[in-house]
Design an enzyme around this catalytic site. Structure first.
Site, PDB file in Angstrom:
ATOM      1  N   ARG A  54      -0.937  -8.933  13.243  1.00 14.11           N
ATOM      2  CA  ARG A  54      -1.514  -7.932  12.323  1.00 14.11           C
ATOM      3  C   ARG A  54      -2.293  -8.621  11.208  1.00 14.11           C
ATOM      4  O   ARG A  54      -3.342  -8.137  10.782  1.00 14.11           O
ATOM      5  CB  ARG A  54      -0.392  -7.056  11.729  1.00 14.11           C
ATOM      6  N   ARG A  57      10.966  -2.044  12.214  1.00 18.64           N
ATOM      7  CA  ARG A  57       9.860  -1.502  13.007  1.00 18.64           C
ATOM      8  C   ARG A  57       9.399  -2.564  14.005  1.00 18.64           C
ATOM      9  O   ARG A  57       9.309  -3.742  13.655  1.00 18.64           O
ATOM     10  CB  ARG A  57       8.695  -1.157  12.067  1.00 18.64           C
ATOM     11  N   ARG A  92      11.911  -6.247   5.830  1.00 14.44           N
ATOM     12  CA  ARG A  92      11.831  -4.790   5.688  1.00 14.44           C
ATOM     13  C   ARG A  92      12.707  -4.074   6.718  1.00 14.44           C
ATOM     14  O   ARG A  92      12.709  -4.423   7.883  1.00 14.44           O
ATOM     15  CB  ARG A  92      10.357  -4.391   5.887  1.00 14.44           C
ATOM     16  N   LYS A 104       0.835  -1.216   0.000  1.00 14.90           N
ATOM     17  CA  LYS A 104       0.000   0.000   0.000  1.00 14.90           C
ATOM     18  C   LYS A 104       0.864   1.258   0.000  1.00 14.90           C
ATOM     19  O   LYS A 104       0.621   2.177  -0.773  1.00 14.90           O
ATOM     20  CB  LYS A 104      -0.916   0.048   1.236  1.00 14.90           C
TER      21      LYS A 104
HETATM   22  P1  AMP Z   1       0.024   0.768   9.087  1.00 12.36           P
HETATM   23  O1  AMP Z   1       1.280   1.540   8.928  1.00 12.36           O
HETATM   24  O2  AMP Z   1      -1.048   1.168   8.116  1.00 12.36           O
HETATM   25  O3  AMP Z   1       0.246  -0.724   9.121  1.00 12.36           O
HETATM   26  O4  AMP Z   1      -0.578   1.169  10.511  1.00 12.36           O
HETATM   27  C1  AMP Z   1       0.184   1.005  11.697  1.00 12.36           C
HETATM   28  C2  AMP Z   1      -0.737   0.905  12.889  1.00 12.36           C
HETATM   29  O5  AMP Z   1      -1.516   2.106  13.024  1.00 12.36           O
HETATM   30  C3  AMP Z   1      -1.772  -0.205  12.825  1.00 12.36           C
HETATM   31  O6  AMP Z   1      -1.237  -1.461  13.193  1.00 12.36           O
HETATM   32  C4  AMP Z   1      -2.798   0.314  13.834  1.00 12.36           C
HETATM   33  O7  AMP Z   1      -2.348   0.135  15.152  1.00 12.36           O
HETATM   34  C5  AMP Z   1      -2.814   1.803  13.548  1.00 12.36           C
HETATM   35  N1  AMP Z   1      -3.803   2.114  12.490  1.00 12.36           N
HETATM   36  C6  AMP Z   1      -3.566   2.598  11.238  1.00 12.36           C
HETATM   37  N2  AMP Z   1      -4.712   2.768  10.551  1.00 12.36           N
HETATM   38  C7  AMP Z   1      -5.699   2.362  11.394  1.00 12.36           C
HETATM   39  C8  AMP Z   1      -7.121   2.274  11.268  1.00 12.36           C
HETATM   40  N3  AMP Z   1      -7.750   2.622  10.138  1.00 12.36           N
HETATM   41  N4  AMP Z   1      -7.825   1.817  12.333  1.00 12.36           N
HETATM   42  C9  AMP Z   1      -7.218   1.487  13.485  1.00 12.36           C
HETATM   43  N5  AMP Z   1      -5.887   1.514  13.663  1.00 12.36           N
HETATM   44  C10 AMP Z   1      -5.126   1.958  12.641  1.00 12.36           C
END
Ligand code: AMP
Length: 213
Positions: free
Chosen positions: A167, A156, A123, A13
């Protein structure tokens, strides 16, 4: 143009968003980045959110919807449109989003868990610039060092194997159901095979949205 990209962690993404931003001057709105930027202070609420992130769980719908609303309620400052990455991720978020915002495309990235695990476990990030490497596919010139600054790369916390597993489980249980919800409420969904190379994914999307590289 307004695009929402949905896919499990590691489906590309962020990389896809960066390619489209570069080409079309879109604004990249990543809720993950928003949340990470939100927790730079050490208040009790920030520490609580940090812990959720590190476990690979989702933060509350209220918090994330508040952040998205603050960014999207007025899009006059983003004339070329945006690509929203990481939202919606739960059914309440999807219901709220579909009833408040019109977009041109929902891009859904389809990918196996096996590929996701391989991509995420390799990563590495350069924290201050956000540059991303992969130890096998896009390695730095010097192992574990950023190409431009020579500074150390990090993994990370939520990219560690047990966090990735969580996740993926969270994605399967909370996010997968929103795909059929969006499909039944919008005719703007396109599925893309995200097992392909990054370039093939971008080409595929460009051919669908009617633009060429
Ligand atoms: P990402 O970088 O998109 O994987 O997001 C990292 C973390 O941010 C996720 O594992 C969640 O803890 C939080 N997060 C991001 N977007 C959302 C969302 N739409 N709803 C809830 N938590 C989110």
């Amino acid at each position: 143009m307004k695009i929402v990209v949905i896919g499990p962690p590691g489906s590309g993404k962020g990389t896809l968003s960066k390619s489209l931003v570069k080409k079309f001057n879109f604004v990249h709105i990543s809720t993950g980045d928003m949340i990470r930027a939100h927790i730079t202070r050490a208040t009790p609420l920030d520490l609580e959110v940090k812990e959720i992130l590190e476990k690979g769980d989702l933060v509350s719908d209220e918090l994330i919807m508040e952040l998205v609303e603050a960014t999207l309620h007025d899009t006059s400052h983003i004339p070329n449109g945006y690509i929203l990455d990481g939202f919606p991720r739960t059914l309440p978020q999807a219901e709220w989003f579909v009833s408040h915002f019109e977009v041109d495309y929902y891009i859904i990235l389809d990918i196996s868990s096996k590929t996701v695990i391989e991509r995420i476990s390799g990563r590495r990030i350069h924290p201050s610039s956000g540059r991303i490497y992969h130890i096998k596919y896009t390695p730095p010139k010097v192992e574990e060092r950023d190409d431009e600054t020579g500074e150390a790369l990090i993994q990370r916390e939520d990219d560690l194997p047990d966090k990735v597993k969580n996740r993926l489980e969270v994605y399967k249980s909370l996010t997968t159901p929103i795909i059929s919800f969006i499909e039944s409420n919008s005719d703007k969904c396109i599925h893309i095979n995200a097992e392909q190379t990054e370039q093939a994914v971008v080409q595929n999307i460009l051919s669908i949205i009617g633009k060429t590289l």
